[in-house]
Design a protein around this motif. Structure first.
Motif, PDB file in Angstrom:
ATOM      1  N   ILE A  36       0.843  -1.186   0.000  1.00 46.56           N
ATOM      2  CA  ILE A  36       0.000   0.000   0.000  1.00 46.56           C
ATOM      3  C   ILE A  36       0.884   1.244   0.000  1.00 46.56           C
ATOM      4  N   ASN A  37       0.258   2.373  -0.219  1.00 47.42           N
ATOM      5  CA  ASN A  37       1.020   3.609  -0.336  1.00 47.42           C
ATOM      6  C   ASN A  37       0.962   4.349   0.991  1.00 47.42           C
ATOM      7  N   THR A  47      -5.291  -0.880   7.622  1.00 52.14           N
ATOM      8  CA  THR A  47      -4.813  -2.239   7.360  1.00 52.14           C
ATOM      9  C   THR A  47      -4.580  -2.962   8.687  1.00 52.14           C
ATOM     10  N   THR A  68       7.542   1.084   0.617  1.00 53.54           N
ATOM     11  CA  THR A  68       8.633   1.829   1.235  1.00 53.54           C
ATOM     12  C   THR A  68       8.041   2.659   2.362  1.00 53.54           C
ATOM     13  N   LYS A 213       9.783  11.458  -2.704  1.00 56.02           N
ATOM     14  CA  LYS A 213       9.112  10.991  -1.471  1.00 56.02           C
ATOM     15  C   LYS A 213      10.114  10.296  -0.545  1.00 56.02           C
ATOM     16  N   ARG A 279       2.538  11.005 -11.728  1.00 55.89           N
ATOM     17  CA  ARG A 279       2.822  11.483 -10.374  1.00 55.89           C
ATOM     18  C   ARG A 279       4.145  12.248 -10.329  1.00 55.89           C
TER      19      ARG A 279
HETATM   20  N1  LIG Z   1       5.496   2.424  -8.068  1.00 55.64           N
HETATM   21  C1  LIG Z   1       6.733   1.960  -8.012  1.00 55.64           C
HETATM   22  O1  LIG Z   1       7.465   1.929  -8.993  1.00 55.64           O
HETATM   23  C2  LIG Z   1       7.288   1.449  -6.699  1.00 55.64           C
HETATM   24  C3  LIG Z   1       8.510   0.758  -6.698  1.00 55.64           C
HETATM   25  C4  LIG Z   1       9.031   0.316  -5.493  1.00 55.64           C
HETATM   26  C5  LIG Z   1       8.366   0.564  -4.304  1.00 55.64           C
HETATM   27  N2  LIG Z   1       7.195   1.247  -4.344  1.00 55.64           N
HETATM   28  C6  LIG Z   1       6.509   1.468  -3.053  1.00 55.64           C
HETATM   29  O2  LIG Z   1       5.316   0.687  -3.052  1.00 55.64           O
HETATM   30  C7  LIG Z   1       4.286   1.364  -2.340  1.00 55.64           C
HETATM   31  C8  LIG Z   1       3.067   1.499  -3.227  1.00 55.64           C
HETATM   32  O3  LIG Z   1       3.417   2.299  -4.344  1.00 55.64           O
HETATM   33  P1  LIG Z   1       2.497   2.366  -5.636  1.00 55.64           P
HETATM   34  O4  LIG Z   1       3.197   3.226  -6.627  1.00 55.64           O
HETATM   35  O5  LIG Z   1       2.096   0.991  -6.056  1.00 55.64           O
HETATM   36  O6  LIG Z   1       1.250   3.155  -5.026  1.00 55.64           O
HETATM   37  P2  LIG Z   1      -0.226   3.206  -5.576  1.00 55.64           P
HETATM   38  O7  LIG Z   1      -0.878   4.359  -4.901  1.00 55.64           O
HETATM   39  O8  LIG Z   1      -0.215   3.118  -7.070  1.00 55.64           O
HETATM   40  O9  LIG Z   1      -0.869   1.846  -5.063  1.00 55.64           O
HETATM   41  C9  LIG Z   1      -1.163   1.621  -3.712  1.00 55.64           C
HETATM   42  C10 LIG Z   1      -2.442   0.795  -3.705  1.00 55.64           C
HETATM   43  O10 LIG Z   1      -2.685   0.366  -2.368  1.00 55.64           O
HETATM   44  C11 LIG Z   1      -4.086   0.521  -2.128  1.00 55.64           C
HETATM   45  N3  LIG Z   1      -4.236   0.629  -0.677  1.00 55.64           N
HETATM   46  C12 LIG Z   1      -3.733   1.591   0.107  1.00 55.64           C
HETATM   47  N4  LIG Z   1      -4.072   1.350   1.381  1.00 55.64           N
HETATM   48  C13 LIG Z   1      -4.805   0.202   1.411  1.00 55.64           C
HETATM   49  C14 LIG Z   1      -5.446  -0.541   2.429  1.00 55.64           C
HETATM   50  N5  LIG Z   1      -5.395  -0.163   3.691  1.00 55.64           N
HETATM   51  N6  LIG Z   1      -6.090  -1.668   2.072  1.00 55.64           N
HETATM   52  C15 LIG Z   1      -6.139  -2.055   0.793  1.00 55.64           C
HETATM   53  N7  LIG Z   1      -5.554  -1.388  -0.219  1.00 55.64           N
HETATM   54  C16 LIG Z   1      -4.902  -0.264   0.093  1.00 55.64           C
HETATM   55  C17 LIG Z   1      -4.470   1.786  -2.866  1.00 55.64           C
HETATM   56  O11 LIG Z   1      -5.861   1.829  -3.104  1.00 55.64           O
HETATM   57  C18 LIG Z   1      -3.662   1.606  -4.157  1.00 55.64           C
HETATM   58  O12 LIG Z   1      -4.346   0.844  -5.116  1.00 55.64           O
HETATM   59  C19 LIG Z   1       4.879   2.703  -1.896  1.00 55.64           C
HETATM   60  O13 LIG Z   1       5.355   2.576  -0.587  1.00 55.64           O
HETATM   61  C20 LIG Z   1       6.034   2.897  -2.858  1.00 55.64           C
HETATM   62  O14 LIG Z   1       7.054   3.710  -2.321  1.00 55.64           O
HETATM   63  C21 LIG Z   1       6.623   1.675  -5.501  1.00 55.64           C
END
Ligand SMILES: NC(=O)c1ccc[n+]([C@@H]2O[C@H](COP(=O)([O-])OP(=O)(O)OC[C@H]3O[C@@H](n4cnc5c(N)ncnc54)[C@H](O)[C@@H]3O)[C@@H](O)[C@H]2O)c1
Ligand SMILES: O=c1ccn([C@@H]2O[C@H](COP(=O)(O)OP(=O)(O)O[C@H]3O[C@H](CO)[C@@H](O)[C@H](O)[C@H]3O)[C@@H](O)[C@H]2O)c(=O)[nH]1
Length: 389
Positions: A36-37, A47, A68, A213, A279
Motif C-alpha cells: 500500500i502507499n 490495514t 517503502t 518521497k 505522479r
Molecule cells: N510504483 C513503483 O514503482 C514502486 C517501486 C518500489 C516501491 N514502491 C513502493 O510501493 C508502495 C506502493 O506504491 P504504488 O506506486 O504501487 O502506489 P499506488 O498508490 O499506485 O498503489 C497503492 C495501492 O494500495 C491501495 N491501498 C492503500 N491502502 C490500502 C489498504 N489499507 N487496504 C487495501 N488497499 C490499500 C491503494 O488503493 C492503491 O491501489 C509505496 O510505498 C512505494 O514507495 C513503488
C-alpha cells in the motif's frame, strides 16, 4: 503494471493471487504482502485494523513489508499486533522495480533483500520467503539483513540515484554558464569505470512518485535522529532538483514573455518514458508554474501513452491545455516546442523539417533531455535551447 498482466504473470507462479483484502481472506492467507502507499497514512492504520478484525486463526502468518515505509515501521506493526490472537512474523523485503520495466525488474532483480528480526520464528519466516524467491532468483542475489538495514537500504538506494541526477543536473547549470558541453562531460564521466553512466542522464528534473518521497523520508529520519547536517545534505538534492526545474521554466518565460496569444507545445507529459504515470511529473510542474505566472498562455500537449482524459483531468484550467493525438497536431501554430519526457519516438520520429512549416517564427525548441541534434535544427532555422549546451 495492468491488473491483467499481473494476473497472467502471477498465474505462472504457483500459489500467488491478487485479492481484494477482507478480514476473511486475511484469515486464510499464509503470507500477506503489504504494498500500500504510505502517503495515505490512515490506510496503514486501516490495514492494521483489518488484521485486528480477523478472527484469529491459530496458524502463524508472515507479513511482508514491501511498500517503502519510514524506518521502524516493521517494529511498529509488530507492536500494533502484539495483542492479536494470531501470531505474525514481520519481514521487510523492499521493492526496487522501476516504472516501465516492472516485470523485467521483478523477474530479474539485481538483488532481493530479506530483513527479519532475528528471532527463531523470524528466521523461519525469512527462510520461507527465501525459498519462494529462489523459484526464480539465483540464491546469491538474495541477501539477508536486519530489518533496519533493509528499510534503510531502500531509502539509501533511491537517495543515491536522485543524488546522481541532481549532481549531473548541477553540471548542466555550470555548462550553461561557462560554455562547456554536458554531453562531452557525461561521456568522459561514463568512461571512468568507478563512475560509469547510469543515472547521469541530464534532465529538466527527476520526477515520479518515489525518488522525492523517499528523499523526504530520509531527511525526516535524519532530523528525528538529530542528524541535522546529514538532513540538510540530502535535502539539498531536492533543492537542486527544484532549482533545475525553475531554471528551465525561467528560460521558457524569457522566450515567450511579450508574445501575444502565445501557444506552447509540450511533447511528453509522463514523468519518464515507457509509463503513463503522471505522479510528480516535471512536465506537469512546468505547465502549472507557467500557467500560474503567465495565465494567458495556451498549451497543446502530446504524449504517446497519456490519454486525453488524463490530461484534461490533470489541469484545472483545462481550456488552456489541449490534448493532441499527434506531434504534428500539437505543433500547429505554436511559438515554442518543449521536449519534456525522454520518449524514444521523440529522438527518432519527429520530422523537424515538416514541423518548421507549421509553426510561428522564430521557431523555438527547448529540450529538457538532450533529445535533438542542435546543429541540425539550427540549420533548418529553429532557435534551440538544450540543457547544458
Ligand atoms: N510504483 C513503483 O514503482 C514502486 C517501486 C518500489 C516501491 N514502491 C513502493 O510501493 C508502495 C506502493 O506504491 P504504488 O506506486 O504501487 O502506489 P499506488 O498508490 O499506485 O498503489 C497503492 C495501492 O494500495 C491501495 N491501498 C492503500 N491502502 C490500502 C489498504 N489499507 N487496504 C487495501 N488497499 C490499500 C491503494 O488503493 C492503491 O491501489 C509505496 O510505498 C512505494 O514507495 C513503488
Ligand atoms: O539518468 C537519469 C535517470 C532518471 N532520471 C529521471 O529520474 C526520475 C526517476 O526515474 P526512475 O528511477 O527510472 O523511475 P522510478 O520508476 O521512479 O524508479 C525509482 O523509484 C522506485 C520506487 O522506489 C525504485 O523501486 C526504483 O529502483 C527507482 O529507480 C524520472 O523522472 C527520470 O526521467 C533522470 O533525470 N536521469
Amino acid at each position: 503494471m495492468s491488473s491483467s498482466t499481473i494476473r497472467n504473470w502471477s498465474k505462472s507462479i504457483a500459489g500467488f493471487g491478487m485479492i481484494h483484502p477482507s478480514p476473511r481472506c486475511l484469515d486464510t492467507a499464509d503470507i500477506i504482502i503489504l504494498c500500500i502507499n504510505f502517503s495515505h497514512s490512515s490506510l496503514l492504520a486501516d490495514t492494521l485494523d483489518m488484521f485486528h478484525n480477523t478472527c484469529g486463526s491459530p496458524q502463524r502468518k508472515i507479513i511482508v513489508e514491501k511498500s517503502t515505509f519510514p524506518l521502524n515501521t516493521c517494529t511498529q506493526i509488530t507492536h500494533a499486533l502484539l495483542a492479536h490472537p494470531t501470531h505474525f512474523d514481520i519481514l521487510s523485503i523492499p521493492e526496487f522495480l522501476s516504472q516501465g520495466s516492472a516485470i523485467r525488474d521483478a523477474l530479474c532483480p539485481d538483488r532481493v533483500l530479506v530483513g527479519c528480526d532475528g528471532s527463531e520464528s523470524g528466521l523461519r519466516a525469512r527462510d520461507t520467503l527465501i525459498g519462494l524467491y529462489a523459484n526464480w532468483v539465483p540464491r546469491e542475489k538474495i541477501l539477508t539483513q536486519s530489518i533496519y538495514s533493509t528499510e534503510l537500504s531502500k531509502l539509501a538506494s533511491n537517495a543515491l540515484l536522485a543524488q546522481r541526477i541532481s549532481s549531473i543536473n548541477s553540471f548542466t547549470a555550470i555548462c550553461d554558464a561557462s560554455g562547456a558541453n554536458i554531453s562531452q562531460l557525461t561521456h568522459s564521466l561514463s568512461t571512468d569505470r568507478r563512475i560509469r553512466g547510469e543515472y547521469l542522464s541530464p534532465s529538466l528534473a527527476f520526477g515520479g512518485s518515489c525518488l522525492e518521497k523517499d528523499l523526504r523520508m530520509l531527511v525526516y529520519l535524519c532530523e528525528s535522529l538529530n542528524l541535522h547536517h546529514v538532513a540538510r545534505y540530502w535535502n539539498s538534492v531536492i533543492e537542486m532538483n527544484d532549482y533545475q526545474l525553475h531554471r528551465f521554466i525561467q528560460r521558457v518565460k524569457e522566450i515567450v514573455v511579450g508574445i501575444e496569444s502565445v501557444k506552447i507545445t509540450v511533447l511528453g507529459l509522463a514523468f519518464k518514458k515507457d509509463t503513463g504515470d503522471l505522479r510528480l511529473s516535471p512536465s506537469i510542474r512546468v505547465i502549472k508554474e507557467l500557467l500560474r505566472q503567465l495565465p494567458d498562455i495556451h498549451f497543446s500537449v502530446y504524449d504517446p501513452v497519456v490519454t486525453s482524459w488524463q490530461i484534461i483531468n490533470e489541469f484545472d484550467a483545462s481550456e488552456k491545455v489541449e490534448p493532441c493525438q499527434s506531434i504534428d497536431e500539437a505543433a500547429i501554430n505554436t511559438h515554442c516546442i518543449l521536449l519534456l519526457t525522454n520518449w524514444d519516438e521523440f529522438y527518432t520520429q519527429i520530422d523537424w523539417n515538416a514541423i518548421y512549416q507549421k509553426i510561428n517564427p522564430p521557431g523555438w525548441v527547448l529540450d529538457g533531455h538532450l533529445i535533438v541534434d542542435v546543429k541540425q535544427l539550427e540549420l533548418i532555422g529553429y532557435k534551440v535551447y538544450q540543457i547544458g549546451h
